[in-house]
Design an enzyme around this catalytic site. Structure first.
Site, PDB file in Angstrom:
ATOM      1  N   GLU A 189       0.903  -1.368  -0.057  1.00  0.00           N
ATOM      2  CA  GLU A 189      -0.094  -0.025  -0.027  1.00  0.00           C
ATOM      3  C   GLU A 189       0.806   1.260  -0.062  1.00  0.00           C
ATOM      4  OE1 GLU A 189      -2.415  -0.608   3.520  1.00  0.00           O
ATOM      5  OE2 GLU A 189      -3.572  -2.095   2.532  1.00  0.00           O
ATOM      6  N   GLU A 227      -6.396 -10.425  -1.056  1.00  0.00           N
ATOM      7  CA  GLU A 227      -6.918 -10.464   0.193  1.00  0.00           C
ATOM      8  C   GLU A 227      -8.575 -10.359  -0.116  1.00  0.00           C
ATOM      9  OE1 GLU A 227      -5.340  -7.345   2.503  1.00  0.00           O
ATOM     10  OE2 GLU A 227      -3.542  -7.668   1.818  1.00  0.00           O
TER      11      GLU A 227
HETATM   12  C1  GLA Z   1      -4.780  -4.269   4.403  1.00  0.00           C
HETATM   13  C2  GLA Z   1      -3.563  -5.254   4.867  1.00  0.00           C
HETATM   14  C3  GLA Z   1      -4.096  -6.478   5.589  1.00  0.00           C
HETATM   15  C4  GLA Z   1      -4.883  -6.393   6.443  1.00  0.00           C
HETATM   16  C5  GLA Z   1      -6.405  -5.581   5.683  1.00  0.00           C
HETATM   17  C6  GLA Z   1      -7.466  -5.870   6.515  1.00  0.00           C
HETATM   18  O1  GLA Z   1      -5.496  -5.011   3.251  1.00  0.00           O
HETATM   19  O2  GLA Z   1      -2.811  -5.503   3.822  1.00  0.00           O
HETATM   20  O3  GLA Z   1      -2.933  -7.078   6.142  1.00  0.00           O
HETATM   21  O4  GLA Z   1      -4.677  -5.741   7.779  1.00  0.00           O
HETATM   22  O5  GLA Z   1      -5.955  -4.598   5.455  1.00  0.00           O
HETATM   23  O6  GLA Z   1      -7.453  -6.806   7.856  1.00  0.00           O
END
Ligand code: GLA
Length: 376
Positions: A157, A262
């Site tokens: 990020e 994710e």
């Molecule tokens: C982001 C992070 C993850 C996690 C998610 C929410 O996407 O990369 O590690 O913390 O947020 O749980």
């Protein structure tokens, strides 16, 4: 008569074999010719306290990510103290079950203690000192799991929504080459590990352009980047399948793999002003933001199934560039989306319900693999 019954018996065996071949015993089997299917392990999974969850994980997944166990604050809480207990167990679980093991995450602006960026007096570190700290951490953590952790989310990020680099402490103190350095240190730690750049909202064209530029630059510098990870913390309506499709195509043109890292689908009303996955976002609890506290209406259950089928249709289309599709959590009760950005909501973002039963969305995802669902 005897011959007839032998034929009948043989036919039955044949039919049961055909049925077994057609009904895979888990998600990973359904997608075995396309990509790995992963999930994120929480503490109760790692410590074996959630036996039902562990059984589901073994049956359905051949890749794992650690929800929190390898984040900086968990593994390196103080300058001279590393705590590898949970991380070691996580890796042991993956090795014992022959799974693809992901390391998440080395360099991020969240869940990283304040001391990382400060000297003993609480003053900001110099660029050189912060680089050395980053290098020591990355070498230590990646080196410890060399040959066992298969791929690392090296930087997580780094971009703002407008496609500019996020003004994180990494960026402010080191400058934009902190990303190059992080990848170099990770490569030194384990030259064979895959290395990823992981991000959300790349369906937004400006943010996607920023990341594409970054990957081009890294490649021009000779930095090894194996894949871009699309987090895909999605909603029922956003992003559109066309946007997901275009995002995967654009990134694949860079000559890197594109992993879904994710995946979850928020079914609750949006509580923040824009779509985001920034973990520090917070919103007030209001009853209209938690409409399904007593159960998910069938219509929404079906909508979720359809949405998952649509996304997996797109992923399958791109199976040549997608190596792995990982969910962010196992069962609905485990999900971070019950507490983010509003605390204490009841969300239904995953394929298993609160009792660990597969939901209609699970069947829908399996059916896409079997070619039995309408492809978008
Ligand atoms: C982001 C992070 C993850 C996690 C998610 C929410 O996407 O990369 O590690 O913390 O947020 O749980």
């Amino acid at each position: 008569m005897a011959l007839n019954s032998k034929i009948a018996a043989a036919l039955l065996v044949f039919l049961s074999l055909v049925t077994a071949a057609q009904s895979p015993s888990g998600l990973k089997d359904a997608y075995k010719n396309s990509f790995l299917i992963g999930t994120a392990l929480n503490r109760a999974h790692i410590y074996g306290e959630d036996a039902r969850g562990v059984a589901l994980i073994k049956q359905n997944f051949n890749a794992i990510s650690p929800e929190n166990a390898l984040k900086w604050e968990s593994i390196h809480p103080q300058l001279h103290r590393y705590d590898f207990e949970a991380a070691d167990r996580y890796v042991k679980f993956g090795v014992a079950n022959h799974m693809f093991i992901v390391g998440h995450t080395l360099v991020w602006h969240n869940q990283t203690p304040a001391w990382v960026f400060q000297d003993g007096k609480g003053k900001p570190l110099s660029r050189d000192k912060l680089l050395r700290r980053m290098r020591d951490h990355v070498h230590k953590v990646v080196g410890r799991y060399k040959g066992r952790i298969d791929g690392w989310d090296v930087v997580n990020e780094a971009f703002e929504e407008d496609g500019t680099l996020r003004q994180s402490k990494w960026m402010k103190i080191i400058g934009e080459d902190y990303i190059t350095k992080a990848f170099q240190y990770a490569h030194e730690g384990d030259p064979k590990a895959e290395l990823y750049y992981n991000e959300y909202n790349l369906e937004k064209p400006a943010k996607r352009r920023g990341v594409i530029e970054l990957i081009r630059k890294l490649k021009a510098q000779g930095v090894q980047v194996s894949a871009v990870g699309l987090q895909e913390h999605d909603g029922l309506d956003w992003p559109s399948l066309e946007e997901v499709d275009a995002t995967i195509s654009d990134l694949a043109e860079l000559g890197v793999k594109v992993n879904i890292t994710e995946l979850d689908i928020n079914v609750l009303p949006q509580a923040t002003s824009g779509v985001t996955a920034e973990v520090t976002a917070k919103a007030e609890a209001r009853p209209n933001l938690n409409p399904y506290a007593d159960g998910l209406p069938d219509s929404v259950q079906q909508e979720l199934a359809k949405r998952y089928a649509g996304l997996f249709g797109v992923f399958l289309k791109h199976r040549g560039v997608i190596s792995r599709v990982s969910f962010w959590g196992l069962a609905d009760g485990d999900s971070w989306l019950n507490n983010w950005p509003v605390r204490g909501r009841t969300n239904y973002p995953l394929l298993f319900d609160r009792q660990g039963k597969p939901k209609p969305a699970y069947d829908a995802v399996i059916n896409v693999a079997l070619g039995q669902a309408t492809q978008p």
